[in-house]
Design an enzyme around this catalytic site. Structure first.
Site, short mmCIF file in Angstrom:
data_model
loop_
_atom_site.label_atom_id
_atom_site.label_comp_id
_atom_site.label_asym_id
_atom_site.label_seq_id
_atom_site.Cartn_x
_atom_site.Cartn_y
_atom_site.Cartn_z
N TYR A 192 27.85 -20.26 16.54
CA TYR A 192 28.94 -21.25 16.62
C TYR A 192 28.80 -22.11 17.88
CZ TYR A 192 33.72 -22.99 15.96
OH TYR A 192 34.81 -23.79 15.74
N HIS A 206 36.55 -25.36 25.22
CA HIS A 206 37.04 -24.70 24.02
C HIS A 206 36.31 -23.38 23.88
CE1 HIS A 206 36.95 -24.38 19.47
NE2 HIS A 206 38.23 -24.43 19.73
#
Ligand SMILES: Cc1cc2nc3c(=O)[nH]c(=O)nc-3n(C[C@H](O)[C@H](O)[C@H](O)COP(=O)(O)OP(=O)(O)OC[C@H]3O[C@@H](n4cnc5c(N)ncnc54)[C@H](O)[C@@H]3O)c2cc1C
Length: 396
Positions: A388, A76
């Protein structure tokens, strides 16, 4: 089963934190016992997280347990932000030297960690509750619901946010920092293929909506709902109406399907300091909970286990110098607060404020500025990407 077992580390909780620690200790030839009140089916039925930071993937790979993750999980590399009719894709891998997340459901991580430890001959006791923890001379003693006790040199409290190991913290020794967020989420799993190959965060006047990957056939969604709302107020048709409206973008279609589960999320954050009390160490949700924004909880749990294993090895190398054990809190807390800060910032970047609040319009402008910087400033986006995707794995 003998009435009393003696081991080195008693681990209460077979979630991501407890099982990671169990595997790492076992691989170093350390004795440990892992205890969980859930039986195997209950443990593997807990569908929660799904976003694995690259350091979490590196840990699972180091333990030799990443075969299924790489075969069935998905890499991802970016995220889409939708707001005010715009859609902007941020490629985190490009901004962070190719590093990425993997999407692989938490229950599969737990299944792999459990199989790894059991197959290696680890002592894992499922369906048994730790009812009482105490100290005994230089060690710790854990009393179990089956009438047996486990004696150890150290106690690892990896028993989640409602566990009992925290009762072993001496009065006045811990400081708890906590906050309740001003938002509430309805989170759901739907039997529907993902509608994009990446996560979507949508900021909309009706409230935030999130589209998160889980598998080829299941998607997780989050919806901001009025604080105090009950699940009963959200029949499936209302959920899909809101998701359609908040995620809408010309030319884009939302894949819909039966809702498998839906829950209201407790939007609280908490950190307990320190994380070590004598021979008791707190790990994962037992030590800190974090808003689900940004998907950090499971990753922090695994990182705690990695650090505790490292500190216990250093303790032995230093001839059992007890001051070495303080390194656990010293090293973990900065990382935990960094994740808390990121999760809080992301929450405030995407949520809709109560329009009746006197400062709502001002806060909304701040929000737009953050989104603008994310798409227009490479320095801002790089810093965001690093938070993140998460820090580099611990080595050495
Ligand atoms: C809907 C949802 C989505 C989430 N999404 C993400 C995400 O995308 N990414 C992310 O990183 N995190 C996410 N999280 C958070 C993540 O699931 C948790 O942070 C993670 O499970 C913490 O792991 P843990 O091992 O500390 O605790 P847990 O997974 O809670 O495990 C604790 C274990 O201790 C056992 N236990 C408790 N008390 C006792 C006792 N007395 N005796 C014996 N056993 C006991 C429990 O049965 C349990 O198995 C999400 C959470 C939720 C609810």
């Amino acid at each position: 089963m003998p009435q009393e077992t003696t081991t080195r580390v008693v681990i209460v909780g077979a979630g991501p934190a407890g099982l990671t620690l169990g595997n790492l200790l076992h691989a170093r030839g350390e004795r440990c016992v892992v205890i969980d009140k859930f039986d195997r089916a209950q443990l593997l039925g807990r569908a929660r997280a799904g976003l694995l930071e690259h350091r979490t993937v590196a840990t699972i790979e180091r333990m030799g347990l990443a075969k299924r993750l790489f075969a069935e999980g998905h890499r991802h590399t970016g995220c889409e932000f939708r707001s005010a009719g715009r859609r902007d894709y941020t490629d985190f891998a490009e901004l962070y030297e190719g590093r990425s997340h993997h999407v692989y459901p938490q229950q599969e991580v737990v299944a792999d960690l459990l199989a790894g430890l059991v197959d290696a001959g680890g002592d894992v006791r499922l369906g048994v509750t730790a009812e009482r923890v105490g100290t005994d001379g230089d060690g710790v003693l854990v009393h179990l619901s089956d009438g047996t006790t486990v004696r150890g040199e150290f106690l690892a409290g990896a028993d989640g946010q409602h566990g009992i190991t925290r009762t072993g913290v001496p009065e006045g020794a811990a400081t708890e920092y906590g906050m309740r967020h001003e938002f509430q989420w309805l989170t759901l799993l739907a039997s529907a293929p993902p509608s994009a190959e990446w996560t979507i965060y949508a900021q909309h006047e009706r409230g935030f909506a999130g589209h998160l990957l889980r598998s080829d056939t299941v998607t997780r969604f989050h919806l901001q709902v009025p604080v105090g709302d009950d699940v009963a107020a959200w029949p499936d048709e209302r959920i899909w109406t809101e998701l359609r409206a908040r995620l809408a973008h010309p030319g884009w279609t939302l894949n819909e399907g039966p809702v498998i589960s839906k829950n209201m999320l407790d939007m609280r954050s908490r950190v307990i300091e320190p994380m070590r009390f004598g021979r008791l160490f707190l790990l994962g949700d037992a030590a800190h909970i974090i808003s689900p924004s940004g998907g950090k909880g499971m990753n922090l749990a695994v990182a705690d286990a990695v650090e505790l294993d490292r500190v216990l090895a250093e303790f032995d190398a230093a001839g059992a110098d007890p001051s070495v054990l303080d390194r656990y809190s010293e090293r973990r807390l900065p990382d935990i607060w960094r994740a808390q800060e990121f999760s809080h910032a992301l929450l405030h970047m995407m949520h809709t404020y109560d329009p009746a609040a006197p400062d709502a319009a001002f806060r909304q402008r701040l929000q737009q500025s953050r989104l603008w910087q994310l798409t227009q400033s490479e320095a801002y986006a790089t810093s965001f990407a690093r938070s993140y995707i998460g820090p580099l794995p611990i080595t050495g």
